[in-house]
Scaffold this motif. Structure first.
Motif, mmCIF file in Angstrom:
data_model
loop_
_atom_site.group_PDB
_atom_site.id
_atom_site.type_symbol
_atom_site.label_atom_id
_atom_site.label_comp_id
_atom_site.label_asym_id
_atom_site.label_seq_id
_atom_site.Cartn_x
_atom_site.Cartn_y
_atom_site.Cartn_z
ATOM 1 N N PRO A 167 49.565 77.616 29.546
ATOM 2 C CA PRO A 167 50.495 77.926 30.659
ATOM 3 C C PRO A 167 49.843 78.719 31.787
ATOM 4 C CG PRO A 167 51.540 78.311 28.535
ATOM 5 C CD PRO A 167 50.103 78.050 28.239
ATOM 6 N N TRP A 168 48.972 79.681 31.448
ATOM 7 C CA TRP A 168 48.358 80.488 32.505
ATOM 8 C C TRP A 168 47.460 79.651 33.403
ATOM 9 C CZ3 TRP A 168 43.130 80.174 31.975
ATOM 10 C CH2 TRP A 168 42.595 79.923 30.711
ATOM 11 N N TYR A 169 46.823 78.577 32.832
ATOM 12 C CA TYR A 169 45.958 77.703 33.627
ATOM 13 C C TYR A 169 46.798 76.916 34.653
ATOM 14 C CZ TYR A 169 42.133 74.451 34.603
ATOM 15 O OH TYR A 169 41.157 73.701 35.222
ATOM 16 N N LYS A 170 47.873 76.315 34.182
ATOM 17 C CA LYS A 170 48.721 75.519 35.075
ATOM 18 C C LYS A 170 49.423 76.391 36.117
ATOM 19 C CE LYS A 170 49.658 72.072 31.475
ATOM 20 N NZ LYS A 170 50.718 71.416 30.668
ATOM 21 N N ALA A 171 49.878 77.580 35.686
ATOM 22 C CA ALA A 171 50.590 78.466 36.632
ATOM 23 C C ALA A 171 49.680 78.937 37.759
ATOM 24 C CB ALA A 171 51.175 79.659 35.889
ATOM 25 N N ALA A 172 48.396 79.220 37.424
ATOM 26 C CA ALA A 172 47.462 79.678 38.456
ATOM 27 C C ALA A 172 47.180 78.579 39.471
ATOM 28 C CB ALA A 172 46.165 80.157 37.803
ATOM 29 N N LEU A 173 46.974 77.327 38.983
ATOM 30 C CA LEU A 173 46.725 76.223 39.917
ATOM 31 C C LEU A 173 47.949 75.935 40.784
ATOM 32 C CD1 LEU A 173 44.666 73.725 37.705
ATOM 33 C CD2 LEU A 173 43.825 75.279 39.469
ATOM 34 N N ASP A 174 49.144 76.020 40.182
ATOM 35 C CA ASP A 174 50.365 75.768 40.960
ATOM 36 C C ASP A 174 50.590 76.848 42.018
ATOM 37 O OD1 ASP A 174 50.796 73.496 39.475
ATOM 38 O OD2 ASP A 174 52.185 74.483 38.058
ATOM 39 N N ALA A 175 50.335 78.127 41.655
ATOM 40 C CA ALA A 175 50.580 79.225 42.602
ATOM 41 C C ALA A 175 49.505 79.289 43.679
ATOM 42 C CB ALA A 175 50.652 80.557 41.858
ATOM 43 N N GLY A 176 48.267 78.935 43.347
ATOM 44 C CA GLY A 176 47.180 78.995 44.319
ATOM 45 C C GLY A 176 46.651 80.394 44.539
ATOM 46 N N ASN A 177 47.124 81.392 43.791
ATOM 47 C CA ASN A 177 46.638 82.763 43.898
ATOM 48 C C ASN A 177 46.769 83.436 42.534
ATOM 49 O OD1 ASN A 177 49.357 83.195 43.640
ATOM 50 N ND2 ASN A 177 49.669 83.665 45.811
ATOM 51 N N THR A 178 46.562 84.754 42.491
ATOM 52 C CA THR A 178 46.567 85.478 41.223
ATOM 53 C C THR A 178 47.976 85.556 40.657
ATOM 54 O OG1 THR A 178 44.734 86.809 42.048
ATOM 55 C CG2 THR A 178 45.862 87.606 40.084
ATOM 56 N N ILE A 179 48.116 85.224 39.350
ATOM 57 C CA ILE A 179 49.437 85.280 38.694
ATOM 58 C C ILE A 179 49.350 86.253 37.521
ATOM 59 C CG2 ILE A 179 50.055 82.968 39.430
ATOM 60 C CD1 ILE A 179 49.248 83.346 35.826
ATOM 61 N N LEU A 180 50.529 86.746 37.108
ATOM 62 C CA LEU A 180 50.666 87.698 36.013
ATOM 63 C C LEU A 180 51.644 87.104 35.019
ATOM 64 C CD1 LEU A 180 50.085 90.615 34.935
ATOM 65 C CD2 LEU A 180 52.122 91.325 36.187
ATOM 66 N N THR A 181 51.221 86.920 33.780
ATOM 67 C CA THR A 181 52.098 86.311 32.780
ATOM 68 C C THR A 181 53.055 87.342 32.208
ATOM 69 O OG1 THR A 181 50.586 86.755 30.937
ATOM 70 C CG2 THR A 181 50.250 84.712 32.185
ATOM 71 N N VAL B 8 43.552 83.325 38.131
ATOM 72 C CA VAL B 8 43.411 83.015 39.550
ATOM 73 C C VAL B 8 42.567 81.752 39.673
ATOM 74 C CG1 VAL B 8 41.375 84.506 39.755
ATOM 75 C CG2 VAL B 8 42.679 83.902 41.791
ATOM 76 N N PRO B 9 42.875 80.819 40.603
ATOM 77 C CA PRO B 9 42.099 79.585 40.739
ATOM 78 C C PRO B 9 40.670 79.883 41.205
ATOM 79 C CG PRO B 9 44.217 79.384 41.826
ATOM 80 C CD PRO B 9 44.046 80.813 41.472
ATOM 81 N N LEU B 10 39.717 79.034 40.768
ATOM 82 C CA LEU B 10 38.323 79.090 41.184
ATOM 83 C C LEU B 10 38.082 77.885 42.087
ATOM 84 C CD1 LEU B 10 35.671 80.713 40.662
ATOM 85 C CD2 LEU B 10 35.094 78.980 38.968
ATOM 86 N N LEU B 11 37.669 78.096 43.366
ATOM 87 C CA LEU B 11 37.576 77.034 44.358
ATOM 88 C C LEU B 11 36.140 76.886 44.821
ATOM 89 C CD1 LEU B 11 40.681 78.038 46.521
ATOM 90 C CD2 LEU B 11 40.616 76.474 44.578
ATOM 91 N N ASP B 12 35.769 75.628 45.241
ATOM 92 C CA ASP B 12 34.452 75.407 45.828
ATOM 93 C C ASP B 12 34.530 75.593 47.342
ATOM 94 O OD1 ASP B 12 35.754 73.206 46.759
ATOM 95 O OD2 ASP B 12 34.615 71.737 45.579
ATOM 96 N N ASP B 13 33.414 75.252 48.057
ATOM 97 C CA ASP B 13 33.378 75.483 49.505
ATOM 98 C C ASP B 13 34.405 74.636 50.250
ATOM 99 O OD1 ASP B 13 31.412 77.341 49.260
ATOM 100 O OD2 ASP B 13 29.759 75.912 49.555
ATOM 101 N N SER B 14 34.762 73.488 49.704
ATOM 102 C CA SER B 14 35.731 72.609 50.373
ATOM 103 C C SER B 14 37.162 72.959 50.041
ATOM 104 C CB SER B 14 35.455 71.149 49.981
ATOM 105 O OG SER B 14 35.651 70.969 48.574
ATOM 106 N N GLY B 15 37.376 73.918 49.133
ATOM 107 C CA GLY B 15 38.722 74.314 48.747
ATOM 108 C C GLY B 15 39.242 73.585 47.532
#
Length: 678
Positions: A130-144, A161-168
């Protein structure tokens, strides 16, 4: 109502007022303290919520910074350099004291890197957590939501929190497991005025932090139970809605408690619970003290009132007795009080009032006697004055009639003199107007003479201009005739040039190829000769037109010269006639001015005589007005004198009544001053 009864009534009112003030002070103090407690509780809850928020946001910022650093390592070095795993291990070790248990990274390809070296089972996929999906959906830091860790049994919460490359694009999710022991301890120790405890509620109402372990993660704040009474569950419902406020409830132990709650930005809510007795205990103590002070004040006030009434009543009764005798008219009494207290001072003040009143009445008695004598004397004088004014009134009437007769005579004389002055002034005015008209006529004649003289000068100048124009036109006609001769010469030259060009062209044709260039030149010369001939003919036509026009202009200029000379002669004769007329007008003006001067002298004499008669008339009118004013004033004085006599009689009657009234008082001259009872 007697003074004693009033004093006792005043004492009763004062006692009642003191009691009411004591109760009001108690209730006001209680209200103020309760309001302060309410505000202090809300401020304490807000401060505790701020501390918890800073605690959580600080750790969320650590995870966000780690995510940016991992993105940098991935984008610049890739996973082949094995840099991410040492970095995560270092983070886990560095922030262990802040409650971080593990820092890990889950990538999109299923790779999982753990900061403590944990290797997941083969069937475990972080991408399904759940924490993986919630972070990608929110696009920022989440707290379970907080939960119990299966390995350690501690309360933990996951940050992701999502990890992004240079292109986003998403590379994966960086997460961290964090223990809540320090947060629970901090929340549980929150107090108000050293009393109570803190409680932390999750977004779904679960109790996350509480001093009792039997409640943490086992009770829901929104659902009534043995531990959660209905009033507290109702407040819990408001807490999960993100509201802030207070609530009062009775706990399972039976004591009354107050809850102050404040929402957190992460969706949680913080509450501070304090027993009501511990907050309101100082109020009860303060109330008892105030009631004791009020009771003591009432007893002291009653004693003072009784003592004061006994010390006041005896002197007051003595003062009342003296006042009663004075009211009956005996102003020879005094209080005889010689002490230094306020009542003695009041007695002496009353003696002063009685003495002052006695002196005033004695003075009034003397003034009344004198007023009676003066009123009788004034009545006699008023009678004599009235008789004298009647005689003056008769003489003023005779004077007024004589002034009327003089005024009528002067008015008749004034009318005749004004008629003579008016006739003389009319003659002088007519002569003055004739002189003015003659002067105007003279000015017009002089202006006409000047105009004719100027016109004659302009006509002479015009004749001279016509002569110059005639000479110029004749010269132009002669020059135009010469142009025609020149044009004839040019035309002849052009014909010869044309003939030569034709011969040259023939010779060039005979020469064949060698003469082709010369033939071209000959052709151009021929064309130029033809154009010169055409231009010469045009100039000749124009010159002949100029000659014809200048001939007409010469004739017109001659006629203009003749006409100008004729006009010049006529203006000379007109100047002569105007000069003769101007001389005649000057003689007429002199004669009219003589007549006007004579008329002015006659008018001035008549006006002076009219002015003298007018002054005499005004003097006579003033005398008549003055005599009438004297008659009116004398009449008013007679009426005033009669009224004065009547007023004197009334004043004599008042003086008698006043003397009779003064005999009712017993004054110093009737008996010596003495103290009452002496």
């Amino acid at each position: 109502m007697s003074m004693r009864q009033r004093l006792y009534g005043l004492a009763a009112v004062a006692v009642l007022a003191a009691a009411i003030m004591g109760f009001l002070a108690y209730f006001n103090s209680r209200s103020i303290v309760e309001a302060q407690i309410q505000r202090g509780g809300l401020v304490a809850a807000e401060s505790a919520a701020s501390n918890v928020t800073n605690w959580l946001e600080g750790r969320m910022e650590i995870v966000a910074t780690a995510s940016r650093n991992c993105s940098y390592l991935w984008n610049n070095y890739g996973i082949a350099g094995q840099l991410l795993k040492p970095y995560l291990q270092n983070l886990t070790k560095s922030y262990k004291d802040m409650g971080f248990m593990d820092v890990f990274l889950a990538l999109e390809d299923g790779t999982f890197i753990d900061g403590v070296g944990w290797t997941p089972p083969a069937d475990w996929d972080a991408r399904t957590r759940p924490w993986y999906k919630a972070a990608l959906d929110a696009g920022n830091t989440i707290l379970t939501t907080p939960y119990v860790d299966s390995n350690t049994g501690d309360m933990i919460v996951s940050l992701a929190v999502p990890l992004l490359d240079d292109s986003g694009a998403a590379l994966g999710v960086l997460g961290a497991d964090m223990s809540l022991k320090s947060l629970i301890a901090m929340v549980s120790q929150q107090r108000i005025l050293g009393a109570g405890f803190g409680v932390l509620v999750g977004p779904d109402g679960t109790v996350v932090a509480h001093p009792s372990k039997d409640v943490v993660m086992k009770e829901n704040m929104t659902k009534p139970s043995k531990v959660i009474p209905p009033a507290l569950a109702e407040a819990g419902g408001r807490m999960v809605k993100g509201e802030k406020g207070t609530a009062v409830y009775r706990s399972a132990e039976g004591d009354q408690r107050i809850l102050f709650y404040q929402p957190l930005p992460q969706g949680w809510s913080l509450g501070l619970v304090v027993p009501q007795d511990e907050l309101l205990g100082p109020i009860a103590t303060l109330g008892l003290r105030q009631l004791g002070v009020a009771a003591a004040t009432i007893l002291l006030l009653g004693f003072l009132v009784v003592t004061l009434s006994r010390s006041l009543m005896k002197p007051l009764q003595h003062l009342l007795a003296v006042s009663g005798e004075v009211e009956k008219g005996d102003l020879t009494l005094s209080t005889g009080m010689g002490g230094t207290d306020e009542m003695s001072q009041l007695g002496r003040a009353l003696d002063g009032v009685i003495g002052a009143q006695r002196q005033i009445l004695l003075e009034l008695r003397r003034e009344g006697d004198q007023m009676g004598r003066q009123s009788r004397t004034l009545e006699e004088i008023a009678g004599k004055t009235e008789s004298t004014l009647e005689q003056v009134k008769e003489r003023a009437g005779v004077l007024s009639r004589m002034a009327d007769e003089n005024a009528q005579a002067v008015e008749a004389a004034n009318a005749g003199v004004e008629e003579v002055a008016s006739s003389a002034q009319g003659s002088a005015l007519a002569a003055s107007e004739a002189s003015s008209y003659a002067e105007t006529l003279k000015g017009n004649a002089e202006g006409a003479e000047t105009l004719i003289r100027n016109t004659a000068d302009r006509v002479g100048e015009m004749a001279q201009s016509f002569r110059q124009v005639s000479g110029a036109v004749a010269q132009l006609n002669d020059q135009a005739s010469r142009i025609d001769q020149i044009v004839t010469t040019i035309a002849g030259i052009a014909d010869q040039t044309n003939l030569l060009a034709l011969n040259a062209a023939i010779e060039a044709a005979r020469a064949g190829e060698a003469g082709r260039g010369f033939a071209v030149v000959a052709e151009e010369v021929r064309k130029l000769a033809e154009e010169s001939n055409s231009a010469a003919r045009s100039i000749g036509d124009l010159a002949r037109g100029i000659v014809a026009g200048t001939g007409v202009a010469v004739q017109s200029a001659g006629s203009g010269v003749a006409l100008a000379e004729s006009v010049e002669r006529e203006t000379g004769l007109m100047r002569q006639r105007i000069a003769e007329v101007l001389g005649a007008i000057t003689q007429i003006v002199d004669q009219i001015q003589n007549v006007a001067a004579t008329s002015q002298e006659q008018s001035a004499g008549a006006q002076e005589m009219a002015a003298s008669v007018e002054r005499l008339s005004r003097g006579t009118q003033s005398a008549r007005d003055l005599s009438e004013e004297i008659l009116r004033v004398v009449s008013e004085l007679a009426d005033t004198s009669r009224k004065l006599g009547e007023a004197s009689g009334q004043l004599d009657q008042f003086a008698g009544s006043f003397q009779e009234m003064m005999r009712r008082y017993r004054l110093e001259g009737d008996a010596p001053v003495r103290a009452l009872g002496a």
